[in-house]
Design a protein around this motif. Structure first.
Motif, mmCIF file in Angstrom:
data_model
loop_
_atom_site.group_PDB
_atom_site.id
_atom_site.type_symbol
_atom_site.label_atom_id
_atom_site.label_comp_id
_atom_site.label_asym_id
_atom_site.label_seq_id
_atom_site.Cartn_x
_atom_site.Cartn_y
_atom_site.Cartn_z
ATOM 1 N N GLU A 100 -40.284 53.882 -39.858
ATOM 2 C CA GLU A 100 -39.427 55.068 -39.865
ATOM 3 C C GLU A 100 -40.105 56.215 -40.617
ATOM 4 O O GLU A 100 -40.076 57.366 -40.166
ATOM 5 N N GLU A 101 -40.703 55.895 -41.756
ATOM 6 C CA GLU A 101 -41.381 56.923 -42.549
ATOM 7 C C GLU A 101 -42.606 57.470 -41.809
ATOM 8 O O GLU A 101 -42.859 58.671 -41.831
ATOM 9 N N ILE A 102 -43.334 56.587 -41.156
ATOM 10 C CA ILE A 102 -44.488 57.027 -40.369
ATOM 11 C C ILE A 102 -44.033 57.946 -39.247
ATOM 12 O O ILE A 102 -44.667 58.982 -38.984
ATOM 13 N N ASP A 103 -42.931 57.604 -38.585
ATOM 14 C CA ASP A 103 -42.398 58.450 -37.516
ATOM 15 C C ASP A 103 -42.030 59.832 -38.047
ATOM 16 O O ASP A 103 -42.274 60.853 -37.379
ATOM 17 N N ILE A 104 -41.445 59.884 -39.209
ATOM 18 C CA ILE A 104 -41.081 61.175 -39.820
ATOM 19 C C ILE A 104 -42.341 62.007 -40.057
ATOM 20 O O ILE A 104 -42.389 63.197 -39.726
ATOM 21 N N ILE A 105 -43.346 61.374 -40.623
ATOM 22 C CA ILE A 105 -44.600 62.084 -40.893
ATOM 23 C C ILE A 105 -45.256 62.547 -39.592
ATOM 24 O O ILE A 105 -45.713 63.693 -39.488
#
Length: 97
Positions: free
Chosen positions: A15-20
């Motif tokens: 999820e964090e990678i997708d945000i970035i």
């Protein structure tokens, strides 16, 4: 956003990678808008290609990559591919005006 060490599982990491990644893509879109704006100030195809500027930009990105703990060869390749694409798009607009 969570720090990487705050993620409790792979789902949270992804999820964090997708945000970035979304932020990176948005930033690239904004960068492209500036490339198109720059075309208004170019006076020749050579000024669009600007090989000296291109090489200086790549060198700067390599230095930034090192400062950020990234592989400068990988970052250079990313920027070389990206900016070559943007130059071609800028040339299309320059030639049509």
């Amino acid at each position: 956003m969570k720090d990487p060490d705050q993620c409790a599982n792979i789902h949270e990491v992804r999820e964090e990678i997708d945000i970035i990644d979304r932020e990176v893509i948005d930033a690239l879109s904004k960068r492209f808008q500036y490339v198109i704006a720059a075309a208004r100030f170019k006076t020749s195809e050579a000024s669009v290609r600007a090989p000296d500027r291109f090489q200086a930009m790549l060198q700067q990105r390599r230095e930034w990559a090192l400062e950020s703990g990234l592989n400068p060869d990988v970052v250079e390749k990313l920027y070389r591919d990206l900016v070559n694409h943007f130059i071609e798009e800028e040339l299309k607009r320059y030639k049509s005006e």
